[in-house]
Scaffold this active site. Structure first.
Site, PDB file in Angstrom:
ATOM      1  N   LYS A 131       0.080   4.283  -0.218  1.00 17.54           N
ATOM      2  CA  LYS A 131      -0.426   5.487   0.384  1.00 17.54           C
ATOM      3  C   LYS A 131      -0.292   6.721  -0.448  1.00 17.54           C
ATOM      4  CE  LYS A 131      -0.044   3.193   4.584  1.00 17.54           C
ATOM      5  NZ  LYS A 131       0.259   3.267   6.235  1.00 17.54           N
TER       6      LYS A 131
ATOM      7  N   GLU B  53      -4.999  -4.971  10.584  1.00 15.65           N
ATOM      8  CA  GLU B  53      -4.113  -3.834  10.841  1.00 15.65           C
ATOM      9  C   GLU B  53      -4.265  -3.001  12.198  1.00 15.65           C
ATOM     10  OE1 GLU B  53      -2.316  -2.825   6.687  1.00 15.65           O
ATOM     11  OE2 GLU B  53      -3.361  -1.207   7.241  1.00 15.65           O
TER      12      GLU B  53
ATOM     13  N   HIS C 282      -9.340   1.154   4.871  1.00 11.40           N
ATOM     14  CA  HIS C 282      -8.090   1.344   5.574  1.00 11.40           C
ATOM     15  C   HIS C 282      -8.238   2.161   6.710  1.00 11.40           C
ATOM     16  CE1 HIS C 282      -3.889   2.563   6.509  1.00 11.40           C
ATOM     17  NE2 HIS C 282      -3.537   1.284   6.088  1.00 11.40           N
TER      18      HIS C 282
ATOM     19  N   GLU D  58      -6.540   4.691   7.951  1.00  7.00           N
ATOM     20  CA  GLU D  58      -6.379   6.328   7.777  1.00  7.00           C
ATOM     21  C   GLU D  58      -7.540   6.935   6.959  1.00  7.00           C
ATOM     22  OE1 GLU D  58      -2.771   5.293   5.504  1.00  7.00           O
ATOM     23  OE2 GLU D  58      -1.733   4.951   7.535  1.00  7.00           O
TER      24      GLU D  58
ATOM     25  N   SER E   2       4.110  -1.950  10.114  1.00  2.53           N
ATOM     26  CA  SER E   2       5.397  -1.938  10.293  1.00  2.53           C
ATOM     27  C   SER E   2       6.102  -3.448   9.894  1.00  2.53           C
ATOM     28  CB  SER E   2       5.887  -1.737  11.709  1.00  2.53           C
ATOM     29  OG  SER E   2       5.429  -0.182  12.108  1.00  2.53           O
TER      30      SER E   2
ATOM     31  N   GLY F 182       2.936   2.417  10.568  1.00  4.45           N
ATOM     32  CA  GLY F 182       3.769   3.638  10.583  1.00  4.45           C
ATOM     33  C   GLY F 182       4.865   3.745  11.862  1.00  4.45           C
TER      34      GLY F 182
ATOM     35  N   ASN G 115       1.033  -1.155  -0.252  1.00  3.37           N
ATOM     36  CA  ASN G 115       0.046  -0.013  -0.098  1.00  3.37           C
ATOM     37  C   ASN G 115       0.933   1.241   0.206  1.00  3.37           C
ATOM     38  OD1 ASN G 115      -1.742   1.933   0.323  1.00  3.37           O
ATOM     39  ND2 ASN G 115      -2.421   1.334   2.579  1.00  3.37           N
TER      40      ASN G 115
HETATM   41  P1  13P Z   1       3.421   0.381   7.606  1.00  2.00           P
HETATM   42  O1  13P Z   1       4.073  -0.741   6.850  1.00  2.00           O
HETATM   43  O2  13P Z   1       4.124   1.709   7.108  1.00  2.00           O
HETATM   44  O3  13P Z   1       3.300   0.633   9.087  1.00  2.00           O
HETATM   45  O4  13P Z   1       1.701   0.760   6.980  1.00  2.00           O
HETATM   46  C1  13P Z   1       0.914  -0.393   7.093  1.00  2.00           C
HETATM   47  C2  13P Z   1      -0.196  -0.298   6.576  1.00  2.00           C
HETATM   48  O5  13P Z   1      -1.178   0.689   6.939  1.00  2.00           O
HETATM   49  C3  13P Z   1      -0.440  -0.740   5.407  1.00  2.00           C
HETATM   50  O6  13P Z   1      -2.034  -0.573   4.840  1.00  2.00           O
END
Ligand code: 13P
Length: 244
Positions: A6, A162, A90, A92, A208, A168, A4
């Site tokens: 983002k 997640e 997601h 976010e 992560s 992150g 992903n």
């Molecule tokens: P990270 O791997 O940067 O922690 O992000 C995970 C994520 O949100 C994947 O959709």
């Protein structure tokens, strides 16, 4: 093994990524490989992945086919580009853009109707985990966003667990913590759709994931794959993750 991206990379950076990434996963036929760039890079990604095993996904989809919905993108628009997957719900999106279990369900149903394969995300916040509410949160997200799908629809989705506190932050869930949540989600799937469907559904872990922790996560019986943010932006590191 899904990446992903983002809100990272331009179209030309996308093309550059694929030039380096393709040779690294040429022989990686042990897994499905999906990369989800921003909307602006989808065409470049499809062109750059052509003739490889890499499939391309979007990071969101609206439920209507077309209409006066400024800023949204529909399923038919994505499939017309050669997009096969879409991330839905997601954390976010839930946190910053008002996504709810109800909109997650609507987007998932529309994605399926238009022939996209949804990766539906669930996961708890840190305060919820610390308050002992992880299972209640997952249960509610499953009930509201997933369990209203028909059995036929459920068979076509992928679930991503997640934990928000692991996204992150560099703070990965331990394989045991992740496994516990995956097992719980599979038990919810079994309760609604039966054992065969629960055994068959793929549940990805996200938060992560890095080249040095992917192996232990993937060793867990209920972790079927990973959804990778930061570490999917670099071809070498995502290549290592895919080839764990
Ligand atoms: P990270 O791997 O940067 O922690 O992000 C995970 C994520 O949100 C994947 O959709």
């Amino acid at each position: 093994m899904a990446g992903n991206w983002k809100m990272y990379k331009t179209a030309s950076e996308t093309t550059e990524f694929f030039e380096k990434f393709r040779p690294l996963v040429e022989k990686s036929d042990h897994a499905d490989i999906v990369i989800c760039p921003p909307f602006t890079n989808l065409a470049a990604a499809v062109a750059a992945a052509k003739g490889s095993r890499i499939e391309i996904g979007a990071q969101n989809v609206f439920w209507a086919k077309e209409g006066a919905y400024t800023g949204e993108v529909s399923g038919p628009m994505l499939t017309a580009l050669g997009i096969q997957w879409v991330i839905i719900g997601h954390s976010e999106r839930r946190q910053y853009f008002g996504e709810t279990d109800e909109t997650v369900l609507k987007r998932t149903q529309a994605a399926l109707e238009y022939g996209l394969k949804p990766i539906v995300c669930v996961g708890e916040h840190l305060q919820e985990r610390e308050a002992g509410k992880t299972e209640a949160v997952l249960e509610a997200q499953f009930a509201g966003g997933i369990a209203k799908l028909s059995a036929e629809q459920f068979a076509k989705i992928v679930i991503a667990y997640e934990p928000v506190w692991a996204i992150g932050t560099g703070r990965t869930a331990t394989p045991e913590i992740a496994e516990e949540a995956h097992r719980f989600l599979r038990s919810r799937a079994e309760a609604v759709y039966g054992k065969a469907a629960a055994d068959a559904v793929r549940i990805l872990y996200g938060g992560s994931v890095k080249p040095d922790n992917v192996k232990n996560l993937m060793a867990q019986p209920d972790i079927d794959g990973v959804l990778v943010g930061g570490a999917s932006l670099d071809p070498a590191s995502f290549g290592k993750i895919v080839n764990f």
